[in-house]
Design a protein around this motif. Structure first.
Motif, PDB file in Angstrom:
ATOM      1  N   PRO A 125       0.839  -1.209   0.000  1.00  0.00           N
ATOM      2  CA  PRO A 125       0.000   0.000   0.000  1.00  0.00           C
ATOM      3  C   PRO A 125       0.872   1.257   0.000  1.00  0.00           C
ATOM      4  CG  PRO A 125       0.047  -0.959   2.186  1.00  0.00           C
ATOM      5  CD  PRO A 125       0.821  -1.894   1.297  1.00  0.00           C
ATOM      6  N   GLN A 126       0.383   2.299  -0.609  1.00  0.00           N
ATOM      7  CA  GLN A 126       1.059   3.596  -0.626  1.00  0.00           C
ATOM      8  C   GLN A 126       0.271   4.566   0.257  1.00  0.00           C
ATOM      9  OE1 GLN A 126       4.000   3.795  -2.370  1.00  0.00           O
ATOM     10  NE2 GLN A 126       3.617   1.621  -2.762  1.00  0.00           N
ATOM     11  N   GLN A 127       0.927   5.595   0.727  1.00  0.00           N
ATOM     12  CA  GLN A 127       0.223   6.615   1.513  1.00  0.00           C
ATOM     13  C   GLN A 127      -0.967   7.146   0.725  1.00  0.00           C
ATOM     14  OE1 GLN A 127       0.742   7.791   4.837  1.00  0.00           O
ATOM     15  NE2 GLN A 127       1.898   5.889   4.824  1.00  0.00           N
ATOM     16  N   ASN A 128      -2.072   7.306   1.417  1.00  0.00           N
ATOM     17  CA  ASN A 128      -3.354   7.786   0.867  1.00  0.00           C
ATOM     18  C   ASN A 128      -4.122   6.723   0.080  1.00  0.00           C
ATOM     19  OD1 ASN A 128      -3.149  10.431   1.983  1.00  0.00           O
ATOM     20  ND2 ASN A 128      -1.664  10.907   0.380  1.00  0.00           N
ATOM     21  N   ASP A 129      -3.576   5.498  -0.058  1.00  0.00           N
ATOM     22  CA  ASP A 129      -4.367   4.413  -0.643  1.00  0.00           C
ATOM     23  C   ASP A 129      -5.519   4.059   0.293  1.00  0.00           C
ATOM     24  OD1 ASP A 129      -2.779   4.200  -2.860  1.00  0.00           O
ATOM     25  OD2 ASP A 129      -1.966   2.214  -2.383  1.00  0.00           O
ATOM     26  N   ILE A 130      -6.577   3.489  -0.272  1.00  0.00           N
ATOM     27  CA  ILE A 130      -7.659   2.936   0.544  1.00  0.00           C
ATOM     28  C   ILE A 130      -7.274   1.496   0.864  1.00  0.00           C
ATOM     29  CG2 ILE A 130     -10.123   2.385   0.667  1.00  0.00           C
ATOM     30  CD1 ILE A 130      -9.542   5.387   0.452  1.00  0.00           C
ATOM     31  N   VAL A 131      -7.191   1.167   2.150  1.00  0.00           N
ATOM     32  CA  VAL A 131      -6.807  -0.177   2.562  1.00  0.00           C
ATOM     33  C   VAL A 131      -7.981  -0.853   3.256  1.00  0.00           C
ATOM     34  CG1 VAL A 131      -4.327   0.266   2.724  1.00  0.00           C
ATOM     35  CG2 VAL A 131      -5.780   0.698   4.707  1.00  0.00           C
ATOM     36  N   ALA A 132      -8.033  -2.173   3.132  1.00  0.00           N
ATOM     37  CA  ALA A 132      -9.056  -2.979   3.816  1.00  0.00           C
ATOM     38  C   ALA A 132      -8.329  -4.007   4.667  1.00  0.00           C
ATOM     39  CB  ALA A 132      -9.959  -3.662   2.799  1.00  0.00           C
ATOM     40  N   VAL A 133      -8.609  -4.016   5.955  1.00  0.00           N
ATOM     41  CA  VAL A 133      -7.965  -4.969   6.863  1.00  0.00           C
ATOM     42  C   VAL A 133      -8.997  -5.673   7.733  1.00  0.00           C
ATOM     43  CG1 VAL A 133      -5.856  -3.562   6.998  1.00  0.00           C
ATOM     44  CG2 VAL A 133      -7.552  -3.379   8.800  1.00  0.00           C
ATOM     45  N   ALA A 164      -7.817   8.428  10.622  1.00  0.00           N
ATOM     46  CA  ALA A 164      -9.022   7.615  10.801  1.00  0.00           C
ATOM     47  C   ALA A 164      -8.819   6.486  11.807  1.00  0.00           C
ATOM     48  CB  ALA A 164      -9.465   7.038   9.451  1.00  0.00           C
ATOM     49  N   VAL A 165      -7.582   6.046  11.996  1.00  0.00           N
ATOM     50  CA  VAL A 165      -7.271   4.974  12.951  1.00  0.00           C
ATOM     51  C   VAL A 165      -6.100   5.431  13.808  1.00  0.00           C
ATOM     52  CG1 VAL A 165      -8.110   3.113  11.451  1.00  0.00           C
ATOM     53  CG2 VAL A 165      -5.710   3.811  11.306  1.00  0.00           C
ATOM     54  N   PRO A 172      -2.357   5.815  15.185  1.00  0.00           N
ATOM     55  CA  PRO A 172      -1.124   5.899  14.401  1.00  0.00           C
ATOM     56  C   PRO A 172      -0.414   4.550  14.226  1.00  0.00           C
ATOM     57  CG  PRO A 172      -1.205   7.678  16.010  1.00  0.00           C
ATOM     58  CD  PRO A 172      -2.371   6.776  16.290  1.00  0.00           C
ATOM     59  N   GLY A 173      -0.488   3.687  15.243  1.00  0.00           N
ATOM     60  CA  GLY A 173       0.176   2.385  15.155  1.00  0.00           C
ATOM     61  C   GLY A 173      -0.385   1.506  14.049  1.00  0.00           C
ATOM     62  N   LEU A 174      -1.691   1.577  13.819  1.00  0.00           N
ATOM     63  CA  LEU A 174      -2.287   0.803  12.721  1.00  0.00           C
ATOM     64  C   LEU A 174      -1.839   1.337  11.369  1.00  0.00           C
ATOM     65  CD1 LEU A 174      -5.972  -0.172  13.592  1.00  0.00           C
ATOM     66  CD2 LEU A 174      -4.050  -1.675  13.103  1.00  0.00           C
ATOM     67  N   ASN A 175      -1.818   2.650  11.213  1.00  0.00           N
ATOM     68  CA  ASN A 175      -1.290   3.233   9.981  1.00  0.00           C
ATOM     69  C   ASN A 175       0.151   2.780   9.747  1.00  0.00           C
ATOM     70  OD1 ASN A 175      -3.171   4.889   8.546  1.00  0.00           O
ATOM     71  ND2 ASN A 175      -3.080   6.395  10.187  1.00  0.00           N
ATOM     72  N   ASP A 176       0.940   2.815  10.810  1.00  0.00           N
ATOM     73  CA  ASP A 176       2.363   2.471  10.710  1.00  0.00           C
ATOM     74  C   ASP A 176       2.565   1.017  10.302  1.00  0.00           C
ATOM     75  OD1 ASP A 176       5.141   2.979  10.937  1.00  0.00           O
ATOM     76  OD2 ASP A 176       5.157   2.201  12.984  1.00  0.00           O
ATOM     77  N   MET A 191       1.589   5.313  20.252  1.00  0.00           N
ATOM     78  CA  MET A 191       1.092   5.033  18.907  1.00  0.00           C
ATOM     79  C   MET A 191      -0.313   4.437  18.955  1.00  0.00           C
ATOM     80  SD  MET A 191       3.428   5.965  16.736  1.00  0.00           S
ATOM     81  CE  MET A 191       3.187   5.047  15.233  1.00  0.00           C
ATOM     82  N   ALA A 192      -0.882   4.382  20.177  1.00  0.00           N
ATOM     83  CA  ALA A 192      -2.238   3.834  20.345  1.00  0.00           C
ATOM     84  C   ALA A 192      -3.160   4.943  20.862  1.00  0.00           C
ATOM     85  CB  ALA A 192      -2.203   2.632  21.289  1.00  0.00           C
ATOM     86  N   PHE A 193      -3.698   4.781  22.065  1.00  0.00           N
ATOM     87  CA  PHE A 193      -4.633   5.774  22.602  1.00  0.00           C
ATOM     88  C   PHE A 193      -3.996   6.683  23.648  1.00  0.00           C
ATOM     89  CE2 PHE A 193      -7.277   2.265  21.032  1.00  0.00           C
ATOM     90  CZ  PHE A 193      -8.076   2.968  20.137  1.00  0.00           C
ATOM     91  N   GLY A 194      -2.671   6.569  23.812  1.00  0.00           N
ATOM     92  CA  GLY A 194      -1.902   7.485  24.652  1.00  0.00           C
ATOM     93  C   GLY A 194      -2.375   7.578  26.091  1.00  0.00           C
TER      94      GLY A 194
END
Length: 199
Positions: free
Chosen positions: A97-105, A137-138, A140-144, A163-166
């Motif tokens: 995936p590239q930055q700004n792609d729509i991902v499905a997990v 939208a999620v 930071p850890g999930l994006n990473d 990187m989660a809910f701090g």
């Protein structure tokens, strides 16, 4: 390499023989009584048993075992640790995936005590979470972690609090928390699809 392997095998054989002999001598009284009672036949059986034990140990130690090998742990630059649980069928053809792609997990989120706090397969939920990679939208850890993956890959990630809910966690006004402030989280994540966003 052949000489090294032979030397290793011989060292292992001698070590195993010594351990087998030492194990037999642990019960010294029983050994000396049986030696007196049965004579040379017992000595022969003792050394035969020791040699057989040593051969079994050599056979086990000289065969490399990957079944019990722990998975390799990777670290992202932002501090997320992860292990690859499953690779895609053809990793060479898998898309990143590239930055700004729509991902499905598909994912399952755990607290460190093993309790599930969220999952895409929970009751009333669809079978995938979609978002635009790199946005807020999620957590930071999930994006990473998803940015490190290829389609079809499944990982288990350990996401630190920053990187989660701090320091906020996920709490209601009364004080009860689904995720306590400062919690480290564990996610099992399967990247199902990635696609470019619509224009």
């Amino acid at each position: 390499k052949y000489i090294d392997n032979r030397d290793y095998t011989m060292r292992t054989f001698f070590l195993a023989t010594i351990l087998a002999v030492a194990g037999q001598h642990m019960s010294a009284e029983a050994f000396s009584i049986s030696m007196k009672a049965e004579g040379p036949a017992t000595r022969r059986s003792f050394f035969s048993n020791a040699a057989a034990s040593a051969a079994a140990v050599v056979a086990v130690t000289s065969v490399p075992s990957t079944a019990n090998a722990a998975p390799e742990i990777y670290n992202t630059e932002k501090g997320v640790k992860y292990a690859i649980l499953k690779q895609p069928k053809d990793p060479k053809k898998a898309a990143y995936p590239q930055q700004n792609d729509i991902v499905a997990v598909e994912y399952t989120g755990y607290l460190v005590d093993g309790k599930i706090f969220d999952a895409t397969h929970g009751e009333g939920k669809g079978n995938a979470l979609l978002w635009q990679l790199g946005t807020g939208a999620v957590i930071p850890g999930l994006n990473d972690i998803v940015a490190q993956m290829v389609v079809g890959q499944k990982v288990q990630a350990i996401i630190p609090p920053a990187m989660a809910f701090g320091d906020k966690g996920i709490c209601i006004e009364g004080g009860d928390c689904l995720v306590k402030p400062g919690s480290t989280l564990v996610y099992d994540v399967l990247l199902k699809k990635t696609s470019i966003p619509p224009p």
